[in-house]
Motif scaffolding. Structure first.
Motif, short mmCIF file in Angstrom:
data_model
loop_
_atom_site.label_atom_id
_atom_site.label_comp_id
_atom_site.label_asym_id
_atom_site.label_seq_id
_atom_site.Cartn_x
_atom_site.Cartn_y
_atom_site.Cartn_z
N LYS A 97 0.92 -1.16 -0.08
CA LYS A 97 -0.05 -0.22 -0.14
C LYS A 97 0.94 1.15 0.15
CE LYS A 97 -3.93 -2.11 0.25
NZ LYS A 97 -3.57 -3.44 -0.35
N VAL A 98 1.95 1.09 0.82
CA VAL A 98 3.06 2.44 0.57
C VAL A 98 3.62 2.66 -0.69
CG1 VAL A 98 5.07 3.50 1.62
CG2 VAL A 98 3.61 2.24 3.18
N GLY A 99 3.61 1.57 -1.48
CA GLY A 99 4.10 1.33 -2.68
C GLY A 99 3.20 1.92 -3.73
N ILE A 100 2.02 1.74 -3.35
CA ILE A 100 0.90 2.23 -4.22
C ILE A 100 0.77 3.77 -3.98
CG2 ILE A 100 -1.53 2.41 -4.67
CD1 ILE A 100 -1.62 -0.79 -4.15
N ALA A 101 0.96 4.36 -2.84
CA ALA A 101 0.73 5.68 -2.47
C ALA A 101 1.92 6.37 -2.96
CB ALA A 101 0.89 5.85 -1.06
N PHE A 102 3.03 5.75 -3.17
CA PHE A 102 4.32 6.40 -3.77
C PHE A 102 4.14 6.65 -5.29
CE2 PHE A 102 6.65 6.21 0.20
CZ PHE A 102 7.43 7.26 -0.05
N LEU A 103 3.62 5.47 -6.08
CA LEU A 103 3.45 5.56 -7.30
C LEU A 103 2.25 6.55 -7.87
CD1 LEU A 103 3.74 1.75 -8.25
CD2 LEU A 103 5.36 3.58 -8.73
N LEU A 104 1.11 6.44 -7.03
CA LEU A 104 -0.02 7.31 -7.53
C LEU A 104 -0.21 8.45 -6.83
CD1 LEU A 104 -2.34 4.17 -7.93
CD2 LEU A 104 -0.96 5.27 -9.44
N GLY A 105 0.31 8.81 -5.61
CA GLY A 105 0.00 9.85 -4.83
C GLY A 105 0.91 10.98 -4.92
N SER A 106 0.71 12.14 -4.46
CA SER A 106 1.63 13.31 -4.25
C SER A 106 2.46 12.79 -3.34
CB SER A 106 0.89 14.66 -3.82
OG SER A 106 0.25 14.24 -2.66
N LYS A 107 3.58 14.02 -3.23
CA LYS A 107 4.76 13.54 -2.24
C LYS A 107 4.23 13.69 -0.98
CE LYS A 107 8.86 14.82 -5.10
NZ LYS A 107 10.08 15.75 -5.31
N PHE A 110 1.34 13.40 0.34
CA PHE A 110 0.42 12.02 0.82
C PHE A 110 1.39 10.68 0.98
CE2 PHE A 110 -1.78 8.34 -0.70
CZ PHE A 110 -2.85 8.26 0.23
N SER A 111 2.24 10.39 0.07
CA SER A 111 3.19 9.41 0.21
C SER A 111 3.78 9.41 1.54
CB SER A 111 3.94 9.18 -1.13
OG SER A 111 3.43 9.29 -2.19
N LYS A 112 4.62 10.57 1.76
CA LYS A 112 5.15 10.79 2.88
C LYS A 112 4.29 10.41 4.04
CE LYS A 112 7.67 14.57 5.58
NZ LYS A 112 8.23 15.78 5.31
N LEU A 113 3.09 10.69 4.23
CA LEU A 113 2.15 10.66 5.43
C LEU A 113 1.85 9.15 5.36
CD1 LEU A 113 -0.38 13.53 5.26
CD2 LEU A 113 1.50 13.31 6.98
N VAL A 114 1.74 8.65 4.41
CA VAL A 114 1.51 7.07 4.40
C VAL A 114 2.57 6.26 4.68
CG1 VAL A 114 0.68 4.96 2.83
CG2 VAL A 114 -0.44 7.12 2.49
#
Length: 126
Positions: free
Chosen positions: A86-96, A98-102
Motif C-alpha cells: 500500500k505504501v508503494g501504491i501511495a508512492f506510485l499514484l499519490g503526491s509527495k 500524501f506518500s510521506k504521510l502514508v
C-alpha cells in the motif's frame, strides 16, 4: 462524476471466493511439502494483493492443519507485505506529501511487527 455500483453485485464475492480458495490451496500445499516455510512464503505472496484471504485461510487452517504459532506469524507476514504494498501504491499514484504521510503512518505497524517477529523467534527457540 463518481461511478457507483450496486453493493449487492455477485462478482466481488465470487472473486474473493476464488482468491480465498486459491490461497487455502497454496497454503496447504506449501505446508505439506515445505512445512512452516511454505506457509510463510504463501503468506508473503498472498499479502501482496489482499490481506483478507491469507488471514481467513490461516485462521481456518489453524484448527488443526497448522499450529497457531505458524498461523499467527503467517498473518503478521501477510499484513506487513500488504502494508508495504500500500505504501508503494501511495508512492506510485499519490503526491509527495500524501506518500510521506502514508509511509510515516505505516512505519508504526511495521516496527511493531518486527518487534513481534523477534519475540516470536526467541520464543520458538525455547
Amino acid at each position: 462524476m463518481i461511478n457507483l455500483r450496486s453493493p449487492f453485485t455477485l462478482s466481488p464475492a465470487l472473486k474473493f471466493g476464488v482468491l480465498f480458495a486459491f490461497i487455502i490451496f497454496l497454503t496447504s500445499f506449501g505446508n505439506k511439502y515445505f512445512g512452516a516455510i511454505g506457509v510463510y512464503a504463501t503468506s508473503l505472496l498472498g499479502g501482496i494483493a489482499n490481506i483478507n484471504a491469507p488471514t481467513v485461510s490461516l485462521a481456518q487452517l489453524a484448527h488443526g492443519e497448522i499450529t497457531v504459532r505458524v498461523a499467527t506469524f503467517g498473518i503478521v507476514i501477510a499484513t506487513c507485505v500488504n502494508t508495504i504494498s500500500k505504501v508503494g501504491i501511495a508512492f506510485l499514484l499519490g503526491s509527495k506529501e500524501f506518500s510521506k504521510l502514508v509511509a510515516i503512518s505505516s512505519a508504526f505497524p511495521i516496527v511493531g511487527a518486527m518487534v513481534y517477529s523477534v519475540v516470536f523467534m526467541l520464543l520458538a527457540t525455547t
